[in-house]
Design an enzyme around this catalytic site. Sequence first.
Site, mmCIF file in Angstrom:
data_model
loop_
_atom_site.group_PDB
_atom_site.id
_atom_site.type_symbol
_atom_site.label_atom_id
_atom_site.label_comp_id
_atom_site.label_asym_id
_atom_site.label_seq_id
_atom_site.Cartn_x
_atom_site.Cartn_y
_atom_site.Cartn_z
ATOM 1 N N HIS A 169 14.702 28.649 79.247
ATOM 2 C CA HIS A 169 14.470 28.891 80.685
ATOM 3 C C HIS A 169 14.030 30.348 80.889
ATOM 4 C CE1 HIS A 169 15.362 29.250 84.926
ATOM 5 N NE2 HIS A 169 16.013 28.099 85.003
ATOM 6 N N GLU A 277 9.159 27.704 81.634
ATOM 7 C CA GLU A 277 10.193 27.192 80.737
ATOM 8 C C GLU A 277 9.598 26.111 79.842
ATOM 9 O OE1 GLU A 277 13.433 26.014 83.402
ATOM 10 O OE2 GLU A 277 12.639 27.398 84.889
HETATM 11 O O1 LIG Z 1 20.294 29.122 88.969
HETATM 12 P P1 LIG Z 1 20.115 28.373 87.683
HETATM 13 O O2 LIG Z 1 21.195 27.341 87.439
HETATM 14 O O3 LIG Z 1 19.980 29.312 86.526
HETATM 15 O O4 LIG Z 1 18.774 27.549 87.806
HETATM 16 C C1 LIG Z 1 17.608 28.139 88.198
HETATM 17 C C2 LIG Z 1 16.482 27.112 88.263
HETATM 18 O O5 LIG Z 1 16.264 26.559 87.013
HETATM 19 C C3 LIG Z 1 15.161 25.621 86.870
HETATM 20 O O6 LIG Z 1 13.945 26.253 86.944
HETATM 21 C C4 LIG Z 1 15.274 24.491 87.840
HETATM 22 O O7 LIG Z 1 14.122 23.679 87.836
HETATM 23 C C5 LIG Z 1 15.567 24.998 89.226
HETATM 24 O O8 LIG Z 1 15.815 23.905 90.080
HETATM 25 C C6 LIG Z 1 16.747 25.966 89.234
HETATM 26 O O9 LIG Z 1 16.989 26.437 90.534
#
Ligand SMILES: O=P(O)(O)OC[C@H]1O[C@H](O)[C@H](O)[C@@H](O)[C@@H]1O
EC number: 5.1.3.15
Length: 306
Positions: A169, A277
């Site tokens: 990510h 990601e």
């Molecule tokens: O805040 P986190 O749990 O790290 O996630 C952050 C982001 O991750 C990904 O990109 C998902 O597609 C998003 O929907 C999410 O908001």
Amino acid sequence: MNVTELNEHYGQPGLRFAEGAGELIYAEIDNAGGSARICLQGAHIVGWRPKDQTEPVVWVSDQAKYGPGKSIRGGVPVCWPWFGPHASESAFPGHGFARTTMWQVTGSETLADGATRVGFMLMPNDRTHAQFPKACRCELIATVGASLRVDLVTSNLDTETVTIGEALHTYLRIGDIADAAVTGLDGSEYVDKVDGGRRKHQAGAVMFSGEVDRVYVNTESECLIEDPVLGRRIRIAKSGGRSTVVWTPWQEKAEKMADFGPGRAGQGGWREMVCVESGNALDDVVSLAAGERHTLSVIYSAEALA
Ligand SMILES: O=P(O)(O)OC[C@H]1O[C@H](O)[C@H](O)[C@@H](O)[C@@H]1O
């Protein structure tokens, strides 16, 4: 292992271990090609800068929270063994438990080109076992130099088939989200998470003027982030991953999250990053038969815009 033992066993000319923010242990890498820090909680790379760049390529928020069980805003969070919300258990953590679990160091090496390689293995515990009762090994190998390579290796040691979702990510540093473009996804199908999960097709480059949260499926293409403000292009090349997620929270969501910080220019840290990601999510989750192994590999690099 404590810091002294880690340094004795795995120290290299460009690699030392030290306690840092949140009383967590970090592998600190600094060699001729680049520098990076990797937190042993999560095997989480918290920043990487090639030596020919004045700005880091992997971004971490200056308001990130560090501590046992906390996920760090920025760097390369490892989403595993599921991506996004758990399929059936809403109480289980989003993006799985790998990013908030301790990993152990399994090896280190200095390569012929001067890059530093460090291996990590996720340490299962009662909590992870309760959420994922499978005998499955998860390893991460980080190769840090003028480019950054991350291999995430899943081995099914169970007697039954195991299905996993996963992603690196990664938060990439850009000059300003409003001026950036992501190419490499033209024509790809995506699930638009800011439009009720509708399925759409990408036309041209991905540009940003509001929140974007898209899971592109069935694409193994290399992606490029064109950044006219910093005058560079970030290249993200992957293998073993059929999904690409593009995410910016934009202002309103970022301000609710509290760990994005003001950023360098004081206009919000969220303006200075974009997540591209690489992984396997939704349609692309990976099923591994007993004894099978799967590797997701991603190589990050940066070059000047012509
Ligand atoms: O805040 P986190 O749990 O790290 O996630 C952050 C982001 O991750 C990904 O990109 C998902 O597609 C998003 O929907 C999410 O908001």
